[in-house]
Design a protein around this motif. Structure first.
Motif, PDB file in Angstrom:
ATOM      1  N   LEU A  80       0.812  -1.221   0.000  1.00 43.19           N
ATOM      2  CA  LEU A  80       0.000   0.000   0.000  1.00 43.19           C
ATOM      3  C   LEU A  80       0.848   1.274   0.000  1.00 43.19           C
ATOM      4  O   LEU A  80       0.329   2.358  -0.223  1.00 43.19           O
ATOM      5  CB  LEU A  80      -0.927   0.020   1.217  1.00 43.19           C
ATOM      6  N   VAL A  81       2.150   1.123   0.252  1.00 42.19           N
ATOM      7  CA  VAL A  81       3.035   2.278   0.373  1.00 42.19           C
ATOM      8  C   VAL A  81       3.753   2.523  -0.946  1.00 42.19           C
ATOM      9  O   VAL A  81       4.399   1.629  -1.485  1.00 42.19           O
ATOM     10  CB  VAL A  81       4.047   2.067   1.521  1.00 42.19           C
ATOM     11  N   LYS A  82       3.618   3.741  -1.467  1.00 38.59           N
ATOM     12  CA  LYS A  82       4.277   4.095  -2.731  1.00 38.59           C
ATOM     13  C   LYS A  82       5.717   4.526  -2.491  1.00 38.59           C
ATOM     14  O   LYS A  82       6.624   4.130  -3.210  1.00 38.59           O
ATOM     15  CB  LYS A  82       3.487   5.224  -3.399  1.00 38.59           C
ATOM     16  N   ASP A  83       5.933   5.382  -1.498  1.00 36.00           N
ATOM     17  CA  ASP A  83       7.261   5.937  -1.278  1.00 36.00           C
ATOM     18  C   ASP A  83       7.435   6.265   0.198  1.00 36.00           C
ATOM     19  O   ASP A  83       6.477   6.662   0.870  1.00 36.00           O
ATOM     20  CB  ASP A  83       7.433   7.208  -2.114  1.00 36.00           C
ATOM     21  N   VAL A  84       8.630   6.102   0.703  1.00 35.28           N
ATOM     22  CA  VAL A  84       8.950   6.444   2.085  1.00 35.28           C
ATOM     23  C   VAL A  84      10.129   7.399   2.066  1.00 35.28           C
ATOM     24  O   VAL A  84      11.149   7.131   1.436  1.00 35.28           O
ATOM     25  CB  VAL A  84       9.306   5.183   2.913  1.00 35.28           C
ATOM     26  N   ILE A  85       9.965   8.515   2.740  1.00 38.14           N
ATOM     27  CA  ILE A  85      11.047   9.486   2.880  1.00 38.14           C
ATOM     28  C   ILE A  85      11.267   9.683   4.370  1.00 38.14           C
ATOM     29  O   ILE A  85      10.346  10.027   5.097  1.00 38.14           O
ATOM     30  CB  ILE A  85      10.693  10.827   2.214  1.00 38.14           C
ATOM     31  N   SER A  86      12.473   9.465   4.802  1.00 41.57           N
ATOM     32  CA  SER A  86      12.795   9.603   6.219  1.00 41.57           C
ATOM     33  C   SER A  86      13.700  10.819   6.391  1.00 41.57           C
ATOM     34  O   SER A  86      14.703  10.958   5.691  1.00 41.57           O
ATOM     35  CB  SER A  86      13.501   8.342   6.712  1.00 41.57           C
ATOM     36  N   LYS A  87      13.327  11.711   7.308  1.00 38.21           N
ATOM     37  CA  LYS A  87      14.119  12.919   7.561  1.00 38.21           C
ATOM     38  C   LYS A  87      14.280  13.125   9.051  1.00 38.21           C
ATOM     39  O   LYS A  87      13.359  12.872   9.820  1.00 38.21           O
ATOM     40  CB  LYS A  87      13.421  14.155   6.977  1.00 38.21           C
ATOM     41  N   GLU A  88      15.440  13.606   9.431  1.00 40.59           N
ATOM     42  CA  GLU A  88      15.653  13.974  10.819  1.00 40.59           C
ATOM     43  C   GLU A  88      15.089  15.371  11.036  1.00 40.59           C
ATOM     44  O   GLU A  88      15.226  16.252  10.181  1.00 40.59           O
ATOM     45  CB  GLU A  88      17.140  13.958  11.152  1.00 40.59           C
ATOM     46  N   ALA A  89      14.443  15.565  12.184  1.00 36.99           N
ATOM     47  CA  ALA A  89      13.847  16.862  12.484  1.00 36.99           C
ATOM     48  C   ALA A  89      13.853  17.096  13.986  1.00 36.99           C
ATOM     49  O   ALA A  89      13.892  16.155  14.780  1.00 36.99           O
ATOM     50  CB  ALA A  89      12.413  16.934  11.959  1.00 36.99           C
ATOM     51  N   VAL A  90      13.814  18.363  14.346  1.00 38.76           N
ATOM     52  CA  VAL A  90      13.646  18.765  15.733  1.00 38.76           C
ATOM     53  C   VAL A  90      12.217  19.253  15.863  1.00 38.76           C
ATOM     54  O   VAL A  90      11.749  20.045  15.046  1.00 38.76           O
ATOM     55  CB  VAL A  90      14.635  19.899  16.115  1.00 38.76           C
ATOM     56  N   SER A  91      11.495  18.772  16.880  1.00 38.89           N
ATOM     57  CA  SER A  91      10.104  19.191  17.031  1.00 38.89           C
ATOM     58  C   SER A  91       9.997  20.269  18.106  1.00 38.89           C
ATOM     59  O   SER A  91      10.732  20.267  19.086  1.00 38.89           O
ATOM     60  CB  SER A  91       9.214  18.002  17.378  1.00 38.89           C
ATOM     61  N   THR A  92       9.064  21.176  17.880  1.00 39.99           N
ATOM     62  CA  THR A  92       8.776  22.227  18.843  1.00 39.99           C
ATOM     63  C   THR A  92       7.260  22.407  18.908  1.00 39.99           C
ATOM     64  O   THR A  92       6.569  22.135  17.941  1.00 39.99           O
ATOM     65  CB  THR A  92       9.471  23.543  18.466  1.00 39.99           C
ATOM     66  N   PHE A  93       6.765  22.824  20.019  1.00 40.53           N
ATOM     67  CA  PHE A  93       5.318  22.972  20.185  1.00 40.53           C
ATOM     68  C   PHE A  93       4.944  24.428  20.393  1.00 40.53           C
ATOM     69  O   PHE A  93       4.184  24.765  21.271  1.00 40.53           O
ATOM     70  CB  PHE A  93       4.815  22.092  21.323  1.00 40.53           C
ATOM     71  N   GLY A  94       5.473  25.295  19.561  1.00 35.85           N
ATOM     72  CA  GLY A  94       5.109  26.700  19.632  1.00 35.85           C
ATOM     73  C   GLY A  94       6.199  27.565  19.039  1.00 35.85           C
ATOM     74  O   GLY A  94       7.331  27.129  18.829  1.00 35.85           O
ATOM     75  N   ALA A  95       5.836  28.787  18.762  1.00 33.55           N
ATOM     76  CA  ALA A  95       6.785  29.768  18.232  1.00 33.55           C
ATOM     77  C   ALA A  95       6.439  31.114  18.854  1.00 33.55           C
ATOM     78  O   ALA A  95       5.284  31.386  19.166  1.00 33.55           O
ATOM     79  CB  ALA A  95       6.692  29.837  16.713  1.00 33.55           C
ATOM     80  N   LYS A  96       7.445  31.956  19.024  1.00 34.95           N
ATOM     81  CA  LYS A  96       7.218  33.276  19.602  1.00 34.95           C
ATOM     82  C   LYS A  96       8.038  34.292  18.826  1.00 34.95           C
ATOM     83  O   LYS A  96       9.210  34.076  18.541  1.00 34.95           O
ATOM     84  CB  LYS A  96       7.616  33.280  21.076  1.00 34.95           C
ATOM     85  N   PHE A  97       7.393  35.392  18.452  1.00 40.43           N
ATOM     86  CA  PHE A  97       8.055  36.476  17.742  1.00 40.43           C
ATOM     87  C   PHE A  97       7.556  37.779  18.341  1.00 40.43           C
ATOM     88  O   PHE A  97       6.378  38.113  18.200  1.00 40.43           O
ATOM     89  CB  PHE A  97       7.735  36.407  16.244  1.00 40.43           C
ATOM     90  N   GLY A  98       8.426  38.490  19.036  1.00 37.02           N
ATOM     91  CA  GLY A  98       7.998  39.710  19.720  1.00 37.02           C
ATOM     92  C   GLY A  98       6.970  39.363  20.785  1.00 37.02           C
ATOM     93  O   GLY A  98       7.188  38.495  21.618  1.00 37.02           O
ATOM     94  N   ASP A  99       5.827  40.007  20.734  1.00 33.87           N
ATOM     95  CA  ASP A  99       4.756  39.731  21.694  1.00 33.87           C
ATOM     96  C   ASP A  99       3.770  38.682  21.189  1.00 33.87           C
ATOM     97  O   ASP A  99       2.821  38.335  21.886  1.00 33.87           O
ATOM     98  CB  ASP A  99       3.980  41.026  21.998  1.00 33.87           C
TER      99      ASP A  99
END
Length: 149
Positions: A80-99
């Motif tokens: 059932l799987v056409k293609d698999v791409i594996s990538k390393e990533a850092v996860s974060t649960f939010g972003a802040k810019f100024g206020d």
């Protein structure tokens, strides 16, 4: 037969009402046709856009200790799987810019050649230029919602 006779008599004596009904029917038909065309065009445009960027139909995020070679090979070998791409990533649960803060999860990855940037007029894409130390690229949605560049 009687219905046709009544209809002809009504048309002859009440032409304004008949014309109003015809115009109303034309407007309703045009509106219905427009809605159906827009739905079809939107669906096909979304699919074309996803195909052009090779977007995944399913994304799975695993921690590095949960992703084993056996799991990766069994997923790749699944019919059932056409293609698999594996990538390393850092996860974060939010972003802040100024206020402004944005509390959605984000996955930060290294810049590769496959990433493209929106043009300044937002009508096309360009290849992402290499980043200097301390620089990052952010998605357009985050840029718009937080008012940053």
């Amino acid at each position: 037969m009687e219905i046709l006779t009544l209809l002809k008599a009504n048309i002859r004596h009440k032409k304004g009402s008949f014309i109003s009904i015809i115009i109303l029917m034309i407007i309703v038909t045009m509106s219905f046709t427009s809605v159906i065309s827009i739905q079809d065009n939107c669906s096909s445009c979304i699919n074309d856009a996803l195909d052009s960027v090779n977007a995944a139909e399913l994304q799975l995020y695993l921690t590095s200790d949960a992703l084993s070679d056996d799991l990766l090979s069994s997923v790749k070998n699944n019919p059932l799987v056409k293609d698999v791409i594996s990538k390393e990533a850092v996860s974060t649960f939010g972003a802040k810019f100024g206020d402004t803060s944005y509390n959605n999860p984000w996955f930060l990855t290294r810049l590769t050649d496959e990433y493209r940037l929106l043009d300044d007029d937002k009508t096309g894409y360009t290849k992402a230029a290499p980043l200097e130390k301390g620089e990052i690229y952010i998605p357009q949605g985050l840029c718009t919602s937080m008012g940053c560049g």
